[in-house]
Write an enzyme that holds these catalytic residues in place. Structure first.
Site, mmCIF file in Angstrom:
data_model
loop_
_atom_site.group_PDB
_atom_site.id
_atom_site.type_symbol
_atom_site.label_atom_id
_atom_site.label_comp_id
_atom_site.label_asym_id
_atom_site.label_seq_id
_atom_site.Cartn_x
_atom_site.Cartn_y
_atom_site.Cartn_z
ATOM 1 N N ASP A 10 0.829 -1.207 0.000
ATOM 2 C CA ASP A 10 0.000 0.000 0.000
ATOM 3 C C ASP A 10 0.862 1.254 0.000
ATOM 4 O O ASP A 10 1.923 1.277 0.627
ATOM 5 C CB ASP A 10 -0.903 -0.017 1.240
ATOM 6 C CG ASP A 10 -2.030 0.997 1.149
ATOM 7 O OD1 ASP A 10 -2.350 1.433 0.026
ATOM 8 O OD2 ASP A 10 -2.580 1.358 2.203
ATOM 9 N N HIS A 27 3.312 3.440 -8.914
ATOM 10 C CA HIS A 27 3.155 2.024 -9.256
ATOM 11 C C HIS A 27 4.417 1.470 -9.921
ATOM 12 O O HIS A 27 4.830 0.339 -9.640
ATOM 13 C CB HIS A 27 1.951 1.829 -10.177
ATOM 14 C CG HIS A 27 0.641 2.177 -9.541
ATOM 15 N ND1 HIS A 27 0.237 1.651 -8.336
ATOM 16 C CD2 HIS A 27 -0.364 3.013 -9.948
ATOM 17 C CE1 HIS A 27 -0.954 2.137 -8.017
ATOM 18 N NE2 HIS A 27 -1.335 2.954 -8.973
ATOM 19 N N LEU A 121 11.053 -20.603 -4.260
ATOM 20 C CA LEU A 121 9.974 -19.759 -3.735
ATOM 21 C C LEU A 121 8.746 -19.821 -4.636
ATOM 22 O O LEU A 121 8.854 -19.784 -5.862
ATOM 23 C CB LEU A 121 10.468 -18.312 -3.646
ATOM 24 C CG LEU A 121 9.419 -17.256 -3.267
ATOM 25 C CD1 LEU A 121 9.029 -17.377 -1.801
ATOM 26 C CD2 LEU A 121 9.946 -15.847 -3.569
#
Length: 235
Positions: A10, A27, A121
């Site tokens: 956020d 962004h 991962l």
């Protein structure tokens, strides 16, 4: 070490605003942070890293911003796929991908296919996702099974509900990190976060460094997870 860390990323828009820039610059800066944190998570040996990338509510944002985000998503996937392969990272997703523009949808599926055999991962992208959408979808599946005679009321338990979620087969998050100082989980993994440790930081996502990530992991390591038991029982 936690097996599974989830992050609500956020603050991109607020970061850009503070710089006097358009929201999209935030962004774009956030994409670089995703790259850095993913590499750090892989080096630490985490099994799963889930990133809340785009919620179902985000479709209500201005069309120009949504279109730009989708373009950024496609470009980032194409650019990062070789790095995911090099680092043995498998790409997964949770969410309603059918709502994505065809280009973004196809790119995403192609990257998932290309990384499917990787064993390091698991990078889980929550895309067009909301927990309430997921729970409603699970209820619909349960009703369909019941109508087909494949499910009775007494068959319904926590394990069955977990298997109807989009996260089927994944361990629940041990740690949830949220950046930007907001103290809420914003319709994210409501079922799966039942016993997660929560960590909130004032850092906006573009400012979230690998060192801040380590700080959250260390904070987690100093907590006592009791799962309903007493401290004495654990000791």
């Amino acid at each position: 070490m936690p097996r599974h860390v989830a992050i609500i990323m956020d603050g991109n828009g607020r970061w850009a605003k503070r710089q006097g820039l358009a929201r999209m610059f935030g962004h774009k800066q956030g994409v670089q942070v995703v790259h850095n944190i993913t590499e750090a998570a892989a080096e630490l040996g985490l099994q799963y890293l889930t990133l809340y990338t785009f919620s179902t509510e985000n479709w209500n944002r201005p069309k120009e911003e949504v279109d730009a985000l989708m373009t950024l998503l496609v470009d980032t996937i194409a650019k990062e796929t070789p790095t995911l392969m090099k680092n043995n990272v498998r790409l997964l997703t949770i969410g309603d991908l059918e709502r994505l523009p065809k280009g973004a949808h196809d790119k995403f599926l192609a990257c998932m296919e290309q990384t499917a055999a990787n064993t390091g991962l698991n990078l889980v992208i929550a895309l067009s996702y909301s927990a309430r959408w997921e729970i409603v979808n699970a209820v619909k599946q349960a009703v369909s099974l019941a109508k087909a005679g494949q499910l009775e009321a007494e068959d319904i338990n926590e394990e069955l509900v977990s298997d109807l979620m989009t996260t089927k087969g994944m361990p629940d998050p041990d740690l949830l990190i949220r950046t930007s100082g907001e103290l809420r989980i914003s319709n994210f993994l409501l079922w799966q976060l039942a016993y997660a440790e929560l960590y909130f930081t004032d850092c906006l996502w573009p400012e979230f460094t690998v060192e801040e990530f380590y700080k959250a992991i260390i904070d987690y390591q100093h907590r006592e997870r009791r799962f309903g038991k007493t401290s004495e029982q654990l000791r």
